[in-house]
Design a protein around this motif. Structure first.
Motif, mmCIF file in Angstrom:
data_model
loop_
_atom_site.group_PDB
_atom_site.id
_atom_site.type_symbol
_atom_site.label_atom_id
_atom_site.label_comp_id
_atom_site.label_asym_id
_atom_site.label_seq_id
_atom_site.Cartn_x
_atom_site.Cartn_y
_atom_site.Cartn_z
ATOM 1 N N GLU A 1 -58.882 -33.914 25.422
ATOM 2 C CA GLU A 1 -59.627 -34.102 26.663
ATOM 3 C C GLU A 1 -60.867 -34.965 26.440
ATOM 4 O O GLU A 1 -61.180 -35.848 27.248
ATOM 5 C CB GLU A 1 -60.015 -32.756 27.265
ATOM 6 N N ALA A 2 -61.563 -34.732 25.335
ATOM 7 C CA ALA A 2 -62.746 -35.540 25.037
ATOM 8 C C ALA A 2 -62.349 -36.999 24.842
ATOM 9 O O ALA A 2 -63.040 -37.914 25.306
ATOM 10 C CB ALA A 2 -63.443 -35.006 23.789
ATOM 11 N N TYR A 3 -61.234 -37.220 24.167
ATOM 12 C CA TYR A 3 -60.762 -38.587 23.951
ATOM 13 C C TYR A 3 -60.352 -39.229 25.273
ATOM 14 O O TYR A 3 -60.650 -40.396 25.526
ATOM 15 C CB TYR A 3 -59.591 -38.601 22.971
ATOM 16 N N ARG A 4 -59.669 -38.474 26.107
ATOM 17 C CA ARG A 4 -59.221 -39.029 27.387
ATOM 18 C C ARG A 4 -60.406 -39.427 28.266
ATOM 19 O O ARG A 4 -60.350 -40.435 28.974
ATOM 20 C CB ARG A 4 -58.315 -38.028 28.106
ATOM 21 N N GLN A 5 -61.458 -38.637 28.233
ATOM 22 C CA GLN A 5 -62.651 -38.996 28.995
ATOM 23 C C GLN A 5 -63.207 -40.332 28.517
ATOM 24 O O GLN A 5 -63.550 -41.200 29.313
ATOM 25 C CB GLN A 5 -63.714 -37.904 28.866
ATOM 26 N N MET A 6 -63.299 -40.488 27.207
ATOM 27 C CA MET A 6 -63.782 -41.741 26.643
ATOM 28 C C MET A 6 -62.815 -42.882 26.945
ATOM 29 O O MET A 6 -63.214 -44.006 27.256
ATOM 30 C CB MET A 6 -63.949 -41.595 25.121
ATOM 31 N N ASN A 7 -61.527 -42.568 26.907
ATOM 32 C CA ASN A 7 -60.505 -43.589 27.104
ATOM 33 C C ASN A 7 -60.491 -44.129 28.524
ATOM 34 O O ASN A 7 -60.126 -45.280 28.756
ATOM 35 C CB ASN A 7 -59.138 -43.012 26.737
ATOM 36 N N ARG A 8 -60.903 -43.301 29.480
ATOM 37 C CA ARG A 8 -60.993 -43.793 30.849
ATOM 38 C C ARG A 8 -62.017 -44.929 30.949
ATOM 39 O O ARG A 8 -61.833 -45.875 31.723
ATOM 40 C CB ARG A 8 -61.338 -42.643 31.803
ATOM 41 N N GLY A 9 -63.069 -44.817 30.166
ATOM 42 C CA GLY A 9 -64.052 -45.899 30.126
ATOM 43 C C GLY A 9 -63.460 -47.172 29.539
ATOM 44 O O GLY A 9 -63.745 -48.279 30.020
ATOM 45 N N LEU A 10 -62.623 -47.023 28.495
ATOM 46 C CA LEU A 10 -61.969 -48.179 27.891
ATOM 47 C C LEU A 10 -61.009 -48.828 28.894
ATOM 48 O O LEU A 10 -60.954 -50.055 29.009
ATOM 49 C CB LEU A 10 -61.214 -47.764 26.629
ATOM 50 N N GLN A 11 -60.258 -48.012 29.634
ATOM 51 C CA GLN A 11 -59.355 -48.560 30.651
ATOM 52 C C GLN A 11 -60.122 -49.391 31.669
ATOM 53 O O GLN A 11 -59.671 -50.463 32.089
ATOM 54 C CB GLN A 11 -58.619 -47.431 31.363
ATOM 55 N N ALA A 12 -61.286 -48.897 32.070
ATOM 56 C CA ALA A 12 -62.105 -49.628 33.038
ATOM 57 C C ALA A 12 -62.558 -50.962 32.461
ATOM 58 O O ALA A 12 -62.595 -51.982 33.167
ATOM 59 C CB ALA A 12 -63.315 -48.779 33.445
#
Length: 203
Positions: free
Chosen positions: A125-136
């Motif tokens: 979950e922590a990675y996915r939160q960070m990964n949403r920023g990368l997707q943006a």
């Protein structure tokens, strides 16, 4: 005096990160404890928690910094590419290169299944939160290409950013399946698949 203190903090932070990665690589992420990281870094466990909060944060901070540096590189060069497929392949290449610079293949082999399929321990979950920023950020790169007339004007850049990021994770997992990285085959697969995504299957 404050400058010296900041340098000491930076050195201690770096020592903790280096000790953590060495332990993760040697005995696995799940098996490594904060106490072991503290011992190898020459600090106390409370000091590790003061700097990072948990062993997950050590990993996430390193990945986040790698992504940040990769995106700076991409934004610097993105307009140099006449062919949008070259630009998209460069984006993937830079993200993977920086990822492998901060974490070794064996550690990615352990972490990526947790990221892709979930699990316990707090990382997914922590990675996915960070990964949403990368997707943006990837979507912003696509907007640059779109504004330059290299991608169609009606492209859903948010969806395209999601697909490219998801695909990059899968390719990184395949690439790191062995310590002997076949970068040539990896690049060829990425280029072929990127061309397919870019050109589509329509007659």
């Amino acid at each position: 005096m404050s400058g010296l203190r900041e340098r000491q903090k930076a050195l201690r932070r770096k020592a903790i990160s280096a000790a953590a990665v060495a332990l993760f690589q040697r005995q696995g992420f799940r098996e490594t404890t904060v106490e072991q990281i503290a011992r190898d870094a020459g600090v106390s466990a409370p000091t590790v928690f003061n700097y990072f909060g948990s062993k997950h944060e050590i990993i996430l901070e390193m990945i986040k910094e790698a992504d940040r540096r990769a995106l700076v590189d991409v934004h610097t060069r993105i307009r140099d590419f006449d062919d949008p497929i070259d630009a998209l392949c460069h984006l993937e290449h830079i993200l993977v290169s920086y990822a492998l610079h901060v974490l070794p293949p064996a550690l990615w082999r352990e972490l990526l299944p947790l990221v892709l399929v979930g699990g316990n321990g707090g990382l997914p979950e922590a990675y996915r939160q960070m990964n949403r920023g990368l997707q943006a950020e990837i979507a912003n790169v696509l907007r640059e290409l779109q504004a330059a007339g290299k991608l169609r004007a009606d492209l859903d850049v948010e969806l395209a950013g999601f697909l490219l990021n998801d695909y990059s994770h899968l390719q990184l997992l395949r690439l790191t399946a062995s310590d002997e990285l076949d970068m040539q085959a990896h690049s060829a697969t990425v280029r072929a698949t990127t061309r397919l995504m870019f050109e589509g299957m329509r007659a």
